[in-house]
Scaffold this active site. Structure first.
Site, PDB file in Angstrom:
ATOM      1  N   ARG A  26       0.824  -1.225   0.000  1.00 61.92           N
ATOM      2  CA  ARG A  26       0.000   0.000   0.000  1.00 61.92           C
ATOM      3  C   ARG A  26       0.848   1.259   0.000  1.00 61.92           C
ATOM      4  O   ARG A  26       0.402   2.304   0.488  1.00 61.92           O
ATOM      5  CB  ARG A  26      -0.964   0.021   1.185  1.00 61.92           C
ATOM      6  CG  ARG A  26      -2.070  -1.005   1.046  1.00 61.92           C
ATOM      7  CD  ARG A  26      -3.321  -0.546   1.752  1.00 61.92           C
ATOM      8  NE  ARG A  26      -4.461  -1.306   1.259  1.00 61.92           N
ATOM      9  CZ  ARG A  26      -5.658  -1.301   1.808  1.00 61.92           C
ATOM     10  NH1 ARG A  26      -5.889  -0.558   2.853  1.00 61.92           N
ATOM     11  NH2 ARG A  26      -6.645  -2.007   1.312  1.00 61.92           N
ATOM     12  N   ARG A  30      -2.802   6.225   0.818  1.00 61.86           N
ATOM     13  CA  ARG A  30      -3.542   7.098   1.728  1.00 61.86           C
ATOM     14  C   ARG A  30      -2.726   7.808   2.785  1.00 61.86           C
ATOM     15  O   ARG A  30      -3.249   8.642   3.485  1.00 61.86           O
ATOM     16  CB  ARG A  30      -4.642   6.261   2.381  1.00 61.86           C
ATOM     17  CG  ARG A  30      -4.084   4.993   3.001  1.00 61.86           C
ATOM     18  CD  ARG A  30      -5.124   3.910   3.138  1.00 61.86           C
ATOM     19  NE  ARG A  30      -4.503   2.737   3.788  1.00 61.86           N
ATOM     20  CZ  ARG A  30      -5.152   1.740   4.310  1.00 61.86           C
ATOM     21  NH1 ARG A  30      -6.465   1.716   4.246  1.00 61.86           N
ATOM     22  NH2 ARG A  30      -4.525   0.737   4.872  1.00 61.86           N
ATOM     23  N   ARG A  39      -7.419  12.126  -4.161  1.00 64.39           N
ATOM     24  CA  ARG A  39      -8.611  11.507  -3.574  1.00 64.39           C
ATOM     25  C   ARG A  39      -9.738  12.513  -3.371  1.00 64.39           C
ATOM     26  O   ARG A  39     -10.925  12.147  -3.445  1.00 64.39           O
ATOM     27  CB  ARG A  39      -8.239  10.858  -2.230  1.00 64.39           C
ATOM     28  CG  ARG A  39      -9.362   9.989  -1.702  1.00 64.39           C
ATOM     29  CD  ARG A  39      -8.930   9.132  -0.556  1.00 64.39           C
ATOM     30  NE  ARG A  39      -8.933   9.879   0.698  1.00 64.39           N
ATOM     31  CZ  ARG A  39      -8.790   9.315   1.887  1.00 64.39           C
ATOM     32  NH1 ARG A  39      -8.608   8.009   1.981  1.00 64.39           N
ATOM     33  NH2 ARG A  39      -8.800  10.046   2.980  1.00 64.39           N
ATOM     34  N   ASP A  75      -6.910  -2.348  -7.201  1.00 67.86           N
ATOM     35  CA  ASP A  75      -7.588  -2.993  -6.088  1.00 67.86           C
ATOM     36  C   ASP A  75      -7.890  -4.432  -6.465  1.00 67.86           C
ATOM     37  O   ASP A  75      -8.126  -4.732  -7.640  1.00 67.86           O
ATOM     38  CB  ASP A  75      -8.893  -2.261  -5.743  1.00 67.86           C
ATOM     39  CG  ASP A  75      -9.417  -2.698  -4.384  1.00 67.86           C
ATOM     40  OD1 ASP A  75      -8.909  -2.205  -3.359  1.00 67.86           O
ATOM     41  OD2 ASP A  75     -10.312  -3.567  -4.335  1.00 67.86           O
ATOM     42  N   TYR A 152     -15.290 -11.694  -0.062  1.00 66.48           N
ATOM     43  CA  TYR A 152     -16.053 -10.474  -0.327  1.00 66.48           C
ATOM     44  C   TYR A 152     -17.311 -10.766  -1.137  1.00 66.48           C
ATOM     45  O   TYR A 152     -18.372 -10.206  -0.877  1.00 66.48           O
ATOM     46  CB  TYR A 152     -15.175  -9.461  -1.070  1.00 66.48           C
ATOM     47  CG  TYR A 152     -14.127  -8.834  -0.191  1.00 66.48           C
ATOM     48  CD1 TYR A 152     -14.471  -7.914   0.796  1.00 66.48           C
ATOM     49  CD2 TYR A 152     -12.780  -9.160  -0.344  1.00 66.48           C
ATOM     50  CE1 TYR A 152     -13.507  -7.342   1.614  1.00 66.48           C
ATOM     51  CE2 TYR A 152     -11.804  -8.588   0.474  1.00 66.48           C
ATOM     52  CZ  TYR A 152     -12.174  -7.677   1.451  1.00 66.48           C
ATOM     53  OH  TYR A 152     -11.222  -7.116   2.254  1.00 66.48           O
TER      54      TYR A 152
END
Length: 342
Positions: A26, A30, A39, A75, A152
């Protein structure tokens, strides 16, 4: 094509190096202010689906810190989307699938897509990223493991237990294996397309593998990961990261994978022992430890390298970097490796 910095690829081959390579799961994302700016303007899947944005986000941390490898911003859930399973990313909630898969009929309706059409935006992002990297460092492509994607698709959202996903596997095993095979076939085609587009290595993320017992892991996760390794290992180095899957390191080491990721709950000594000591390992700094003072981070990273040994080792976190990690702490992590000398 020869890369100016091929330390990461040397470590994957088990060659002797002056210092181990370093990147962070990652790393494109973020915790970086320049990522936050993007973002603010674009929602999550727009960022994934717009090659200009995905490639820009991929190289942001490289410009800032100079890691030894870049990993494409994307993703794992773009694969179910390509299979015509609706996936939304809800702010402050995470992934949400409005129509989870719960029956054999649901599985029958899932498509194995033409990845060159449905996921072409990923291939374009790879090509743009390669242009931006200018052969400085390798680029990693990735996919979720079939079991993690099933979690998921059946649960419909994130979970601490993935109880519905497990119930589906244990009460409707035929349907579960049908879904796992469709995901596996799509993932193989997807990763092969990424290799053709130019990635230098691929990583399979089995984020929820540790939810299963060792016996169930073999049946519902590992057997499908093995199919992916078999299909790709001749074309590209394959890294497998199973969170909480220390119990499978022995089988993983015999799989043909080039390297195995280790999370922070397994010591370097145990990881080397369980994997047989001959395969490259990657990890395993606790991401929350990046909240420690920079001087302490550097000391701990050096100790971690001593514990794993500088060869057949890739320095990384034991899971993805947290959003609240200060930029200077991430820098300390990378610098500690780049400054490392025996």
């Amino acid at each position: 094509m020869s890369l100016k910095n091929d330390l990461f690829l040397k470590a994957l081959k088990g060659e002797t190096v002056d210092r181990p390579p370093v990147w962070m799961m990652r790393q494109a994302g973020r915790y970086l202010p320049e990522f936050m700016e993007i973002r603010e303007k674009y929602d999550f899947f727009t960022r994934c689906r717009t090659p200009e944005l995905a490639s820009e986000i991929t190289v942001q941390p490289i410009h800032r810190f100079g890691m030894d490898a870049a990993i494409l911003f994307s993703d794992i859930l773009v694969v179910p989307q390509a299979m015509e399973i609706e996936v939304q990313m809800k702010p402050n909630f995470g992934p949400y699938l409005p129509s989870p898969i719960r029956t054999q009929k649901d599985v029958d309706e899932v498509v194995v897509p033409n990845v060159h059409e449905t996921l072409d935006y990923v291939m374009q992002a790879i090509q743009m990223t390669k242009e931006k990297l200018q052969d400085e460092i390798p680029l990693i492509g990735f996919a979720g493991s079939p079991w993690t994607l099933l979690c998921y698709c059946v649960q419909g959202q994130g979970s601490k237990t993935f109880d519905r996903a497990k119930e589906f596997c244990f009460t409707q095993p035929v349907a579960a294996h049908g879904l796992l095979q469709k995901i596996t076939d799509t993932t193989i085609a997807y990763l092969k397309a990424k290799v053709q587009a130019g990635v230098n290595a691929v990583q399979i993320f089995d984020s929820w593998g540790g939810m299963l017992s060792p016996v169930d892991y073999q049946e519902f996760s590992w057997s499908y990961i093995q199919q992916i390794i078999d299909a790709l290992k001749e074309e590209v180095p394959v890294i497998v990261f199973g969170k909480g899957c220390w119990f499978a390191l022995g089988d993983m080491a015999k799989s043909g994978a080039a390297a195995l990721g280790v999370d922070w709950t397994c010591s370097a000594e145990n990881a080397r022992y369980l994997s047989g000591g001959k395969i490259t390992l990657q990890g395993n700094f606790d991401p929350a430890r990046l909240l420690s003072p920079p001087a302490e981070i550097k000391k701990m990273v050096t100790e971690m390298i001593h514990a794993f040994g500088k060869d057949r080792y890739i320095v990384n976190l034991g899971h993805g970097i947290l959003p609240n990690v200060p930029v200077e702490n991430a820098r300390a992590f990378i610098e500690a490796v780049k400054e490392y000398r025996l």
